[in-house]
Each structure stands twice: as structure tokens, then as C-alpha cells.
Scaffold this motif. Structure first.
Motif, PDB file in Angstrom:
ATOM      1  N   UNK A 175      -0.803 -17.446  49.228  1.00 53.96           N
ATOM      2  CA  UNK A 175       0.465 -18.124  49.501  1.00 53.96           C
ATOM      3  C   UNK A 175       0.410 -19.564  48.992  1.00 53.96           C
ATOM      4  N   UNK A 176      -0.113 -19.698  47.783  1.00 52.34           N
ATOM      5  CA  UNK A 176      -0.302 -21.011  47.175  1.00 52.34           C
ATOM      6  C   UNK A 176       0.955 -21.466  46.436  1.00 52.34           C
ATOM      7  N   UNK A 177       1.062 -22.754  46.240  1.00 52.95           N
ATOM      8  CA  UNK A 177       2.130 -23.316  45.441  1.00 52.95           C
ATOM      9  C   UNK A 177       1.757 -23.226  43.967  1.00 52.95           C
ATOM     10  N   UNK A 178       2.756 -23.011  43.138  1.00 49.22           N
ATOM     11  CA  UNK A 178       2.524 -22.888  41.702  1.00 49.22           C
ATOM     12  C   UNK A 178       3.270 -23.973  40.947  1.00 49.22           C
ATOM     13  N   UNK A 179       2.531 -24.705  40.127  1.00 51.70           N
ATOM     14  CA  UNK A 179       3.128 -25.701  39.252  1.00 51.70           C
ATOM     15  C   UNK A 179       3.069 -25.200  37.819  1.00 51.70           C
ATOM     16  N   UNK A 180       4.194 -25.135  37.159  1.00 48.96           N
ATOM     17  CA  UNK A 180       4.222 -24.855  35.725  1.00 48.96           C
ATOM     18  C   UNK A 180       4.341 -26.193  35.012  1.00 48.96           C
ATOM     19  N   UNK A 181       3.280 -26.582  34.336  1.00 53.24           N
ATOM     20  CA  UNK A 181       3.266 -27.877  33.650  1.00 53.24           C
ATOM     21  C   UNK A 181       3.421 -27.651  32.153  1.00 53.24           C
ATOM     22  N   UNK A 203      10.658 -12.163  38.511  1.00 50.11           N
ATOM     23  CA  UNK A 203      10.645 -10.709  38.712  1.00 50.11           C
ATOM     24  C   UNK A 203       9.723 -10.321  39.857  1.00 50.11           C
ATOM     25  N   UNK A 204       8.587 -11.004  39.952  1.00 50.74           N
ATOM     26  CA  UNK A 204       7.621 -10.697  41.002  1.00 50.74           C
ATOM     27  C   UNK A 204       7.824 -11.566  42.242  1.00 50.74           C
ATOM     28  N   UNK A 205       8.900 -12.299  42.271  1.00 51.64           N
ATOM     29  CA  UNK A 205       9.203 -13.102  43.444  1.00 51.64           C
ATOM     30  C   UNK A 205       8.223 -14.228  43.690  1.00 51.64           C
ATOM     31  N   UNK A 206       7.695 -14.806  42.607  1.00 47.41           N
ATOM     32  CA  UNK A 206       6.729 -15.897  42.729  1.00 47.41           C
ATOM     33  C   UNK A 206       7.451 -17.227  42.525  1.00 47.41           C
ATOM     34  N   UNK A 207       7.560 -18.032  43.572  1.00 46.15           N
ATOM     35  CA  UNK A 207       8.223 -19.338  43.426  1.00 46.15           C
ATOM     36  C   UNK A 207       7.338 -20.314  42.656  1.00 46.15           C
ATOM     37  N   UNK A 208       7.968 -21.221  41.967  1.00 46.31           N
ATOM     38  CA  UNK A 208       7.219 -22.209  41.205  1.00 46.31           C
ATOM     39  C   UNK A 208       8.041 -23.473  41.068  1.00 46.31           C
ATOM     40  N   UNK A 209       7.352 -24.547  40.720  1.00 49.61           N
ATOM     41  CA  UNK A 209       8.021 -25.807  40.418  1.00 49.61           C
ATOM     42  C   UNK A 209       7.708 -26.173  38.979  1.00 49.61           C
ATOM     43  N   UNK A 210       8.738 -26.508  38.239  1.00 50.35           N
ATOM     44  CA  UNK A 210       8.585 -26.792  36.818  1.00 50.35           C
ATOM     45  C   UNK A 210       8.460 -28.299  36.577  1.00 50.35           C
ATOM     46  N   UNK A 211       7.473 -28.648  35.762  1.00 52.46           N
ATOM     47  CA  UNK A 211       7.280 -30.044  35.374  1.00 52.46           C
ATOM     48  C   UNK A 211       7.089 -30.103  33.863  1.00 52.46           C
ATOM     49  N   UNK A 212       7.542 -31.197  33.281  1.00 48.90           N
ATOM     50  CA  UNK A 212       7.351 -31.393  31.851  1.00 48.90           C
ATOM     51  C   UNK A 212       6.546 -32.658  31.622  1.00 48.90           C
ATOM     52  N   UNK A 213       5.509 -32.535  30.816  1.00 44.33           N
ATOM     53  CA  UNK A 213       4.642 -33.670  30.520  1.00 44.33           C
ATOM     54  C   UNK A 213       4.767 -34.027  29.051  1.00 44.33           C
ATOM     55  N   UNK A 214       5.414 -35.136  28.758  1.00 46.55           N
ATOM     56  CA  UNK A 214       5.511 -35.639  27.388  1.00 46.55           C
ATOM     57  C   UNK A 214       4.432 -36.697  27.203  1.00 46.55           C
TER      58      UNK A 214
END
Length: 269
Positions: A175-181, A203-214
């Protein structure tokens, strides 16, 4: 994540990786396969007799290790040990294929070990020679909790989204948090990550937070991000001839080697 392979040379860093693997096995009811590979110089005139002696000695040492860690197992988790003669990399890759494992968990020797991993160590060569997920655990990493995972992504398309399944399993299991960097080295870039990745997670019901690194200094940016987010695992997707090789090339690999202090999960696309 039902089958986990843990190579060992009986060193402290290998033992630490084994403890980490057992924690994961307890969570998923997995079987942990502990593998020790050994080699003997062919220059000796008594190779066969020495081989028998060495093999017997290593089997005893492995049995001792298994007895020591078995009390750490819970639930349906189990452990098995194997001693094989041969080169460490070839033996690990071969065993992983024969046992149909889901992941290889290996130890490094902390920061300096992480450097060695990307500059020609056993772990580095295993990553290069297998398509299986490989999780490298620093020797001094003792916090086995997994509650925040960062996946660093570039602009490359992921051909098959199934490569994300280890991450999905970990996120669900812990039940971990997911960061998409999304890492972009061109500060003016407007590109986004492969949308199929986001669709697959939804699709798999996995929540995530999106971040963009420039950032033109992608390695440093990643390290600062995982530190800020208190991530327990940093995940990279290895493409053939891609950004993965570039970001870990020369001085960049050394910087990450000396500053990264959390497990590194490498997935292959």
C-alpha cells in the motif's frame, strides 16, 4: 512475486540483501532461492578432488546461513539453497531462468558498492545479461519498510507495459505511494511520458502522483527528489541503447553511486 533469487557470497552485504528478500517473501508468501556460485582455478593438478572439497565446504556454509535466517520467515514464505560451480554472473542468470524466478535481489556494499555495480561488478553484469527485474540493496540499508516508490521515466516508449508488474505488486502489497518522475534533460522540453504507462496503472487501480523534472543534471535531480519524498525504492526502466545508459555514464554514474542510499530496482523493457 512468488519466486525470489538471492545470490550470496556469504558477505555482510549479501546477507543484508537476503534479509530484505525475506521481508518481501513474508509479504507475498514467496519462495526465496539462495544461490552460491564458486569457481576453482583450473591450474591445479587435483581439480576434481579440490572441487569436491570446496563444494562440500560451501554447502555447509550455505546450510548454516539458511538455519540462521529461517526463523525470520513468516506465513507461507519458504527458503531453499543451491550451490553451483561456475562464474557468478552466468550461474545467477542460468539459475534465474531455470527456476523461473520473478525477481533477483542482490546486495551491494553501500555507496562504493553502488559505484562498482555500474562500473563492472557482478550486479551490473547480471543486469546486463538478464531480462528479469533486479533489485540492488545497499549494504547499510536497514529500513525494510516500503511505503514510497519513485519510478524515474524518460521519453522512451515502453514496448510492453507488463514490465511494470513488479512495481504494481509492490504498491499493492505494501500500500505504498507511487511517484512517476518524468525526467527531461532539456529544460525547454514539453514532451510527456509514454501515456500507456499511465493507462496501465489506472487499469490496475494503482494511484500515482505525477512529477516532471526539467534538469540538465538529471542524476542530481533524481537524488534530490527521492530524498525529498523519502522514497524507499528508486526504480529505473532499462531500455536498449537509451537514456538509461546515458544517465549512468561516467561522472553521472559516480555521483549516483556515492549519493544514492536506497535500493535500486531495474526493470527491462
Amino acid at each position: 512475486m512468488k519466486k525470489i533469487l538471492v545470490p550470496t557470497d556469504f558477505s555482510e552485504n549479501a546477507n543484508q540483501a537476503l534479509k530484505y528478500a525475506i521481508e518481501v517473501a513474508n509479504k507475498f508468501g514467496s519462495t526465496v532461492y539462495v544461490l552460491h556460485a564458486y569457481q576453482i582455478s583450473s591450474s591445479t593438478g587435483r581439480l576434481i578432488s579440490i572441487d569436491h572439497i570446496v563444494e562440500e565446504d560451501r554447502e555447509q556454509e550455505l546450510s548454516h546461513l539458511l538455519r540462521k535466517v529461517k526463523p525470520l520467515l513468516t506465513g507461507d514464505a519458504s527458503i531453499e539453497g543451491y550451490v553451483r560451480r561456475g562464474g557468478s554472473v552466468e550461474t545467477v542468470v542460468s539459475a534465474a531462468n531455470k527456476l523461473s524466478v520473478d525477481i533477483i535481489i542482490m546486495g551491494t556494499t553501500g555507496a562504493s558498492g553502488m559505484k562498482k555495480m555500474f562500473l563492472g561488478s557482478t550486479a551490473s553484469n547480471v543486469i546486463k545479461n538478464t531480462e528479469l527485474p533486479v533489485l540492488a540493496v545497499p549494504n547499510d540499508f536497514t529500513d525494510f519498510e516500503i511505503n514510497n516508490i519513485t519510478v524515474a521515466l524518460d521519453d522512451k516508449k515502453v514496448p510492453e507495459t507488463y514490465v511494470l508488474h513488479p512495481i504494481i505488486q509492490l504498491i499493492r502489497g505494501y500500500e505504498a505511494e507511487l511517484n512517476l518522475l518524468h525526467v527531461v534533460e532539456d529544460t525547454d522540453s514539453e514532451e510527456s511520458i509514454d501515456p500507456s504507462i499511465q493507462e496501465h496503472l489506472k487499469k490496475f487501480g494503482v494511484p500515482y502522483t505525477y512529477f516532471k523534472l526539467n534538469s540538465k543534471d538529471a542524476g542530481q535531480g533524481i537524488l534530490e527528489f527521492v530524498d525529498r519524498k523519502n522514497s524507499n525504492i528508486l526504480c529505473l526502466i532499462k531500455h536498449h541503447r537509451s537514456w538509461f545508459q546515458d544517465i549512468f555514464h561516467a561522472s553521472m554514474s559516480e555521483r549516483l553511486a556515492f549519493e544514492s542510499n536506497i535500493p535500486l530496482l531495474v526493470l527491462h523493457s
